[in-house]
Design an enzyme around this catalytic site. Structure first.
Site, PDB file in Angstrom:
ATOM      1  N   CYS A 107       6.045 -16.933   4.077  1.00  0.00           N
ATOM      2  CA  CYS A 107       4.994 -17.095   5.077  1.00  0.00           C
ATOM      3  C   CYS A 107       5.516 -17.394   6.476  1.00  0.00           C
ATOM      4  CB  CYS A 107       4.020 -18.179   4.623  1.00  0.00           C
ATOM      5  SG  CYS A 107       3.222 -17.758   3.053  1.00  0.00           S
ATOM      6  N   HIS A 127       0.946 -24.759  11.121  1.00  0.00           N
ATOM      7  CA  HIS A 127       1.010 -23.865   9.966  1.00  0.00           C
ATOM      8  C   HIS A 127      -0.120 -24.177   8.994  1.00  0.00           C
ATOM      9  CE1 HIS A 127       2.620 -21.400   6.746  1.00  0.00           C
ATOM     10  NE2 HIS A 127       2.581 -22.444   5.930  1.00  0.00           N
ATOM     11  N   LYS A 133      -5.837 -21.051  10.884  1.00  0.00           N
ATOM     12  CA  LYS A 133      -6.110 -20.653   9.501  1.00  0.00           C
ATOM     13  C   LYS A 133      -7.451 -21.195   9.016  1.00  0.00           C
ATOM     14  CE  LYS A 133      -1.268 -20.250   8.023  1.00  0.00           C
ATOM     15  NZ  LYS A 133      -0.565 -20.784   9.190  1.00  0.00           N
ATOM     16  N   HIS A 175      -5.134 -17.926   5.181  1.00  0.00           N
ATOM     17  CA  HIS A 175      -3.683 -17.841   5.318  1.00  0.00           C
ATOM     18  C   HIS A 175      -3.249 -16.373   5.325  1.00  0.00           C
ATOM     19  CE1 HIS A 175       0.422 -18.539   5.340  1.00  0.00           C
ATOM     20  NE2 HIS A 175       0.624 -19.114   4.171  1.00  0.00           N
ATOM     21  N   PHE A 209       5.859 -22.001   7.989  1.00  0.00           N
ATOM     22  CA  PHE A 209       6.701 -22.448   6.881  1.00  0.00           C
ATOM     23  C   PHE A 209       6.410 -21.578   5.655  1.00  0.00           C
ATOM     24  CE2 PHE A 209       5.407 -26.611   9.024  1.00  0.00           C
ATOM     25  CZ  PHE A 209       6.394 -26.501   9.991  1.00  0.00           C
ATOM     26  N   PHE A 240       7.500 -20.420   1.201  1.00  0.00           N
ATOM     27  CA  PHE A 240       8.154 -20.674  -0.079  1.00  0.00           C
ATOM     28  C   PHE A 240       9.673 -20.568   0.078  1.00  0.00           C
ATOM     29  CE2 PHE A 240       4.512 -19.309  -3.181  1.00  0.00           C
ATOM     30  CZ  PHE A 240       3.924 -20.544  -2.991  1.00  0.00           C
TER      31      PHE A 240
END
Length: 405
Positions: free
Chosen positions: A162, A299, A329, A334, A391, A393
């Protein structure tokens, strides 16, 4: 070292198919979240999604060009068309000059699944289709756009979960700053079909507040129950200051800082140390102080762990300087691989039009974050410097700082 400026932006998202529509949605706090009933038929926990209408490209591209484009490639193409127009770049310029492309994209699930289905049913690889391979690769966006627009500079895809779109802009910034390129088309794209969202849904990551889709995305609110998947395409055209001045371009902003880090921890659970390091690095590289930043596009995806860890990191770095904070968001959901680029576009629109978009649906912030200066409603404000966080995974973090020129 070259100064790096932004001369073009373009967007195709669930809150608008162009810059004007998106600007109005941001100002009005308009949500782009809806329901996809097909997901329930396939056993999804949640039918919530950003709603993005597919563009009709028949009048814009040849059949051969359309065959190779994935869904996210179509969104990226529309965003790039708009960004090129804003930047004043035409076909003749692209054909003659060394223009590059770096785009964020970390999946192309639908074409891969559809190709497998064709093979399973027909038992003949020649019936999969000539465009399938170009749609199914992670580099689908850059390989298609570089050929459609006849680009001759740097050409690759960033896959960083992301944070992909943000890192794409950051890497473009570094190349121009060091003198390796003069002009790069950067951005991020995300497919929004159910094929690409099943594994996320299986992690119980998504909100199930289906009775009120527009209120389901609730970054920083203690009553949130998960994120909403979304997508589209966003393009940011960056170039050296000298190049922009030489061709008489309208300079929209200047990238002055790019911070990055890896959490070095859990593959999906966030921490505070990684984002803190990314924020500190961006400020250090920009050569500014925390209180110079007037707005942070967080984020914050509307997950319990993610929102809280980012909020603590922001508090660690910005303390008493109290910049306005919101997560777009809350309106878009997202946008995943696209988000790092789209949120630069959203923030650029705010800076250009003198307002901070609201963090809609934020009613009860976490107690630990009450010291942060959230924009609960739209705020009329001249923004000279903003920061955008992304940010992903694997613990990848990216922070970009842009100032008005």
């Amino acid at each position: 070292m070259n100064r790096v400026v932004i001369t073009g932006i373009g967007i195709y998202s669930c809150i608008g198919r162009n810059l004007e529509e998106v600007r109005n949605s941001l100002y009005e706090g308009k949500s782009g979240i809806g329901l996809d009933p097909v997901r329930k038929e396939w056993g999804f926990r949640s039918a919530l999604t950003g709603v993005v209408n597919k563009p009709d490209l028949k009048e814009l591209l040849t059949r051969r060009q359309r065959v190779g484009l994935s869904e996210q490639g179509e969104y990226a193409y529309m965003a790039t068309l708009e960004a090129l127009k804003v930047a004043g770049l035409d076909e003749d310029f692209l054909a003659k000059e060394e223009v590059g492309i770096i785009y964020g994209n970390d999946s192309s699930a639908k074409p891969s699944i559809e190709a497998f289905e064709q093979l399973r049913i027909k038992k003949d690889t020649t019936l999969i289709g000539s465009g399938s391979i170009f749609q199914s690769m992670n580099s689908t966006v850059t390989m298609n756009l570089s050929t459609i627009f006849k680009l001759k500079g740097i050409n690759f895809t960033v896959s960083a979960a992301c944070a992909s779109g943000s890192h794409a802009i950051g890497l473009g910034y570094m190349m121009i700053k060091s003198g390796m390129q003069e002009l790069i088309i950067c951005g991020g794209a995300q497919e929004i079909n159910y094929h690409s969202m099943g594994s996320f849904d299986g992690l119980s990551t998504f909100s199930v507040r289906e009775q009120e889709p527009e209120r389901a995305s609730r970054p920083f609110d203690k009553n949130r129950d998960g994120l909403i998947p979304s997508g589209g395409g966003a393009t940011v055209i960056i170039e050296s200051y000298e190049s922009a001045v030489r061709r008489g371009a309208n300079i929209l902003g200047e990238i002055i800082g790019y911070g990055f880090s890896s959490n070095g921890d859990h593959i999906s659970a966030p921490n505070v140390a990684g984002p803190t390091k990314s924020l500190e690095m961006a400020l250090r590289q920009a050569g500014i102080r925390a209180n110079d930043v007037q707005y942070i596009n967080a984020h914050a995806t509307s997950t319990i762990a993610g929102d809280l860890s980012e909020g603590k990191a922001i508090f660690n770095v910005f303390g008493d300087s109290r910049p306005l904070i919101s997560s777009t968001k809350s309106m878009t959901g997202h946008e995943m691989w696209m988000a790092g680029a789209s949120e630069i576009v959203y923030s650029m629109l705010m800076m250009e039009n003198g307002f901070v978009a609201p963090n809609i649906n934020l009613e009860n912030p976490e107690e630990e974050l009450l010291g942060l200066n959230f924009a609960y409603n739209v705020v009329e404000k001249d923004i000279n410097v903003f920061l955008s966080n992304s940010f992903g995974f694997g613990g990848t973090n990216s922070s970009l700082i842009v100032r008005k020129v």
